[in-house]
Design an enzyme around this catalytic site. Structure first.
Site, mmCIF file in Angstrom:
data_model
loop_
_atom_site.group_PDB
_atom_site.id
_atom_site.type_symbol
_atom_site.label_atom_id
_atom_site.label_comp_id
_atom_site.label_asym_id
_atom_site.label_seq_id
_atom_site.Cartn_x
_atom_site.Cartn_y
_atom_site.Cartn_z
ATOM 1 C CB SER A 34 46.359 40.119 33.043
ATOM 2 O OG SER A 34 46.730 41.405 32.603
ATOM 3 C CG ASP A 324 45.977 45.509 39.693
ATOM 4 O OD1 ASP A 324 45.944 46.161 38.620
ATOM 5 O OD2 ASP A 324 46.017 44.268 39.717
ATOM 6 C CG HIS A 327 44.992 44.353 35.745
ATOM 7 N ND1 HIS A 327 45.876 43.933 36.703
ATOM 8 C CD2 HIS A 327 45.316 43.691 34.598
ATOM 9 C CE1 HIS A 327 46.712 43.045 36.172
ATOM 10 N NE2 HIS A 327 46.386 42.883 34.899
#
Length: 370
Positions: A34, A324, A327
């Site tokens: 991600s 978040d 991340h």
């Protein structure tokens, strides 16, 4: 999904390569999760690991979600811009063509993906490393059909390769009791399993042409907000951090061995654990005011796991290390990118003005909180 510092290595110079009339550059092929996904998961219809809702992308371009798991740019975006390099498009981007591949390379990274096939299974759809390699094989076949095997071999052998995975294999596998790996292995045997798998993958990449390759280590993943909120004190999870350190040591040894063993291989290991740990431990030193909670959160409901339209944002996104629960923010990514460039002695292109994001639309902010 995770917080891993410094996910990518970017080349320091742009070399021209003429392929049957094409003025091709030395490009990057990125394999990751991600932190490096630039939209692949957006095209996986059943994936539960997507960055498709506001407020992802709020500080990038038009401020709309674009597949990046942050408010702005990835570390690779920033380093590539500073080097004057094009940004590799997502492999699953429907507009991808052979010409785009020759000009920009490809990004195969997928949110939730890991070194192991079983990692991230709860997300239903994600591209594990073996699957990303299969897609790279398909890319290679396309280029061979376009320019011929001889020129294609030259193109892929002169390209740069980045492998940036590992945290999901802990956060979304070994450390979660819903996965069988959590009770099948102990710390040592699981690390052996990971290294044997990674060795096979890096060897396959070499067989497909990868000669100049960088594998990045993990940051202090026990300090991401998701890990902190799971502890009673709110402190970093030292067991998780120790696993990251063990992974880095084992990966560094593996990369060194392969670089010696594989013909013409220049495999390197990038370790940014200490830099990221210092940012988290001493945020004020780097201009941050918060390094233990996410800028985008759902009030007192923690962990919210993902940023959603009903979430509230911090007053100043540039002051938060984390965007978040998993991340880093755009500002943290920029700091990491700058530290990487400085520590590795890379040369940047001044005022290149290419592919940079639009200025952050700071006025767009839903229900800011402190």
């Amino acid at each position: 999904m995770k917080f891993m510092a410094g996910l990518f290595a970017i080349i320091v110079t742009i070399l021209g390569v003429s392929i049957e009339g094409y003025n091709c550059k030395v490009v990057q092929f990125i394999f990751g999760d991600s932190l490096s996904d630039v939209g692949n998961n957006e095209h996986l219809s059943r994936s539960l690991a997507k960055a498709s809702l506001p407020w992802y992308g709020i500080d990038f371009g038009n401020g709309l979600p674009n597949g990046r798991y942050t408010n702005g740019r990835t570390v690779a975006d920033i380093i590539g811009d500073k080097m004057g390099l094009p940004r590799p498009p997502a492999f699953l981007d429907p507009s991808l063509t052979e010409d785009m591949i020759l000009e920009n390379g490809v990004n195969y990274a997928s949110g939730g993906g890991g070194i192991l096939n079983e990692t991230g299974g709860l997300f239903i759809q994600r591209l594990c490393m073996y699957r990303q390699i299969e897609l790279f094989q398909g890319t290679r076949d396309l280029v061979v059909a376009k320019v011929g095997k001889t020129e294609a071999d030259k193109f892929f052998q002169e390209a740069k390769y980045v492998v940036a995975l590992g945290s999901n294999d802990f956060i979304n596998n070994y450390l979660m009791p819903v996965y069988s790996d959590s009770w099948t292995y102990n710390d040592q045997s699981y690390m052996t399993y990971l290294m044997e798998t990674l060795q096979d993958q890096l060897t396959i990449l070499h067989g497909l042409g990868a000669r100049d390759l960088m594998v990045f280590g993990l940051g202090p993943m026990g300090c991401i907000p998701l890990q902190r909120v799971l502890s009673t004190s709110g402190a970093c999870q030292q067991k998780t951090n120790n696993l990251a350190l063990s992974f880095n040591k084992a990966t560094s040894n593996l990369v060194s061995q392969l670089s010696t063993k594989l013909p013409n291989a220049s495999y390197k290991f990038g370790d940014a654990y200490d830099v990221v740990n210092d940012v988290i431990t001493n945020p004020q030193k780097y201009g941050f005011s918060n390094s233990d909670s996410p800028c985008c959160s759902f009030g007192r409901i923690r962990p919210a796991l993902t940023c959603v339209p009903a979430s509230t944002l911090c007053k100043d996104r540039s002051k938060y290390v984390f965007w978040d629960e998993y991340h880093p923010s755009d500002s943290a990514n920029e700091l990491i990118a700058n530290e990487m460039i400085k520590n590795l002695g890379w040369t940047t292109v001044a005022n290149n003005g290419t592919n940079g994001p639009s200025p952050a639309p700071a006025a767009i902010a839903p229900s800011p909180q402190g």
